[in-house]
Enzyme design. Sequence first.
Site, short mmCIF file in Angstrom:
data_model
loop_
_atom_site.label_atom_id
_atom_site.label_comp_id
_atom_site.label_asym_id
_atom_site.label_seq_id
_atom_site.Cartn_x
_atom_site.Cartn_y
_atom_site.Cartn_z
CB SER A 1 -0.98 -0.21 1.32
OG SER A 1 0.26 -0.07 2.36
CE LYS A 2 -1.97 6.88 -2.68
NZ LYS A 2 -0.69 6.05 -4.17
NE ARG A 3 0.61 -0.07 5.72
CZ ARG A 3 1.50 -1.59 6.14
NH1 ARG A 3 2.91 -1.07 7.01
NH2 ARG A 3 1.26 -2.74 6.07
#
Length: 486
Positions: free
Chosen positions: A245-247
Amino acid sequence: MPTVRVRFAPSPTGELHIGGARTALFNYLFASAAGGEFVLRIDDTDLERSRSDYIDKLISSMHWLGLTWDEGPVYQSKRLGHYTEAAERLVKEKKAYHCYCSTETLTEGRSEAKKENRAYLYPGTCRDLTEDQEESYRSEGRSSVIRLHTPDEGTTVVKDIIRGEVDFENKYIDDLIIIKSNGLPTYNFASMIDDLQMGITHVIRAEEHLSNTPRQQLCAEALGYDLPIFAHVPMILAPDRSKLSKRHGATSVEEFYSEGYLPEALVNYMALLGWSPGAGGEEEIFTLDEMVNRFDLNKVTKTAAVYDVTKLGWMNSHYIRTYNLNKLTEAALPFFEKKGLVQSPLKEQDYDYLEQVIAAVRERAKTLAELADISDYFFLDSFDYEEKGMKKHFQKENAASYIRKAAKLLQSLETHDKEAIEALYRSLSEELGISMGRLIHPTRMAITGRTAGPGLFEIMVLLGRRKTVERLEKAATYIENELPEQ
Ligand code: GLU
């Protein structure tokens, strides 16, 4: 018809994610290896979430990656007639039926199932409605969906190139909705109809769709079509094996582009997420054509692939080092502009200068953004001196006077080229009875602000005599005025 016809079918509800791009790549490789055809289909029947700007971005991401297609884009939203026609045929043949159950009734059923800790399956309430019942529901103004009448017993077997045979018990597959109350098809129905009507021979897609496949097969069987061959490619997980994911940093092709990855590097890296060319396994650098020659779906693994940004960085630095210099400069230009180091349109001599700078620093960058970061002093006269370099090299005894001496000699050097400058530094160090390092390190700090970088004499040549001398003088003055005597 060619023997292989595949499709990539993104939903335009977001940017092209690395997982989607890898699916597109595997389809492209498989089709190209077999001399087959690759169709781009846009699954845009979710009218609320589909956006035309995402379609534009998807297409430009595909172009940037170099994944060309032979047909399309084919838009599902333009094929709605095919889905209703097929659904109506199934209703007529009693293989599908209108279901008038209200949302409330279904929600109730779902919460009861939840209370009893069992999975909810639609109970088939409207399976055998009479014409009169239907008529009366309609006159009450009730809306309906169309559901496929699925078998209650037996097994649906998915034959998958990567996973072998996967069995799904029919008793766990309820009568799935094929047409929603707004008249639009569901993903499972539209996807299968398109695959069948478009002559798709192999459906290569993400593992997350494996559980949809028996449902799609039941649709195909009801319609009387032969099935395509399936291949569900493994998930891509983050290094901690969680969902990517984005993280975890950049995940969409656009983000990789804006962080300064080269398309060849990203494509090369993605190909190895789940596929290994076999024999030895140590080879890792492949052009798209080489991958086409070697690609084999049978060598795609079942197990999830783990995304590793360090490896991607390593691969990108390889491509930065070996790329055609002209192409690299083109690709890097926007990053230099973004940092305000150059301004388009560039005059020919400025472009040449940029190219020479890039040639000098390309060994040291993992991304194009980094390429621009480490080149700033080639374009800016004012920069900070690195703290640790000042301590180490500027605060040494006589640093300022050595720098001034070098500046003075450089000023009157006959030719400002690498050999002449090197000879000058050599003889100056002998004359002063000090090591070359005592001259070179403060010089590098003076003209770049940094302790590391490409060959110092090369930098001095690129900067030219005037700037080199000015920076040396400026640094000497700085040392004299700003740094306490040692
Ligand atoms: N539109 C679906 C997706 O983006 C396509 C899945 C498929 O390839 O069938 O996940």
